[in-house]
Design an enzyme around this catalytic site. Structure first.
Site, short mmCIF file in Angstrom:
data_model
loop_
_atom_site.label_atom_id
_atom_site.label_comp_id
_atom_site.label_asym_id
_atom_site.label_seq_id
_atom_site.Cartn_x
_atom_site.Cartn_y
_atom_site.Cartn_z
N CYS A 144 -2.16 -1.97 0.98
CA CYS A 144 -0.74 -2.14 0.67
C CYS A 144 0.19 -1.03 1.11
CB CYS A 144 -0.58 -2.34 -0.83
SG CYS A 144 -1.73 -3.53 -1.50
N GLU A 169 0.49 -1.08 9.94
CA GLU A 169 -0.95 -0.97 9.72
C GLU A 169 -1.64 -2.32 9.65
OE1 GLU A 169 -1.67 0.54 5.55
OE2 GLU A 169 0.44 0.99 5.79
#
Ligand code: SAH
Length: 353
Positions: free
Chosen positions: A333, A87
């Site tokens: 995260c 990502e």
């Protein structure tokens, strides 16, 4: 299959020469690479050259397979050739636009609060797979190689950049090369858990990116409980390496500090942190821990966050409390990738250990 984004200009050139094409074709191919184009879009290239290249190399390293627009950030899921997913987060600011990129699929550092490490390390990304994230985001946001949409980069996605040293440093060279996207190393932050030997090597190898150390605790006792790697590289070794980096590069150091309830966010920790950093040319980025279900740890309470910052200010330690960007899109995260992988396999990420 390798991809063209793994190569710098010289490497592209020697491949074009090997195929017996004139040098100007290398410029055209490299232009295609930096614009993140597919072969089908490279209308200025001879068909036979395209056929030869396409037989050996994919044009692009990553494919954007998901976009999630939040209020202050946009999150991307990048699909890799082998089905892995990483990502990135695009954060527009008034001074420029920052892209957060991943350097590994998964991570083997195993920090107590981090979602990226939950499944361990899957594999290192190649330099092209890191660059590809930048090129794809640049293109998606209307950037070109001359007028970039992505102006700043942080290596804060999944992975420990210094655990993938060769590919990450090749990426840094590629993305900052004058012939490349030409993003100055001053506009790039490399965030590390604190692999002290590699911090020194980065300085010795002549890089001058902003070094960000994920400190998160002021003493070895508290840090050991959050960051297993601290047993290999304790705080003193990390600080010595960070000072070495500063001496060689002159770049102010950044320390990341995620405030975790009951672990590192009390006033005593703030005093200890102040003593540790006193006199060092540095800045502290405070962030409240993002809650990751699997990990059970919680972000510090408002009053502790405020108090922590106040103690640092009283002690004249430069610090800011960072807004957690992209919370609304699970921008933080490693959470989106986990969610995506969970949906794909039919196992909710929330249910995984
Ligand atoms: N491996 C690199 C990059 C990690 S991600 C490093 O350790 O620096 C970037 C930052 O996010 C690191 O400071 C990391 O410790 C922090 N982080 C990870 N999970 C977090 C969470 N749940 N909440 C807040 N910060 C987190």
């Amino acid at each position: 299959m390798a991809n063209l984004q793994d190569f710098d200009y010289e490497e592209i050139k020697s491949r074009i020469m090997e195929l017996d094409y004139p040098a100007f074709r290398a410029d055209q191919v490299y232009d295609m690479v930096l614009r993140d184009k597919e072969y089908s879009e490279a209308t200025n290239l001879p068909k036979d050259l395209i056929a030869k290249l396409a037989g050996k190399f994919r044009a692009r390293a990553v494919e954007v397979i998901g976009r999630f627009k939040g209020k202050d950030a946009e999150k991307y899921l990048f699909g890799l050739e082998d089905g892995n997913v990483v990502e990135g987060v695009y954060m527009p600011h008034n001074y420029g636009n920052t892209l957060c990129v991943s350097t590994q699929a998964g991570c083997r550092m195993g920090c107590a609060f981090c979602a990226s490490g939950i499944g361990g390390l899957t594999r290192n990304l190649t330099s092209g797979e890191i660059l590809g994230q930048v090129l794809a985001a640049n293109r998606l946001n209307g950037g070109t190689k001359e007028k970039r949409a992505v102006t700043n980069i942080v290596l804060m996605g999944s992975g420990e950049p210094l655990d993938n040293y060769d590919n990450v440093t090749k990426f840094l060279r590629q993305v900052s090369a004058e012939r490349g996207l030409n993003i100055s190393q001053r506009n790039i932050s490399l965030s590390t858990v604190g692999l002290a030997d590699k911090i020194r090597q980065l300085a010795d190898d002549g890089f001058n990116v902003t070094l960000t150390v994920s400190l998160h605790a002021p003493t070895d006792e508290k840090r050991n409980a959050l960051i297993p790697m601290n047993r290999k590289f304790p705080i003193k070794e990390i600080m010595d390496a960070a000072k070495y980096y500063f001496d060689k590069t002159g770049r102010r150091l950044i320390f990341e500090y995620s405030l975790v309830e009951g672990k590192n966010s009390d006033a005593g920790s703030a005093e200890e942190l102040s003593r540790l950093l006193k006199g060092l040319p540095c800045h502290v980025n405070l962030i409240r821990l993002n809650y990751v279900k699997e990990k059970g740890l919680r972000g510090a309470k408002d009053k502790d966050v405020d108090n922590f910052l106040a103690v640092l200010e009283k002690n004249k330690i430069s610090a800011t409390l960072r807004r957690s960007m992209g919370n609304d899109i699970e921008g933080a995260c490693g959470q989106l990738r986990r969610k995506f992988l969970g949906e794909k396999t039919g196992v909710g990420a929330d249910d995984q250990a």
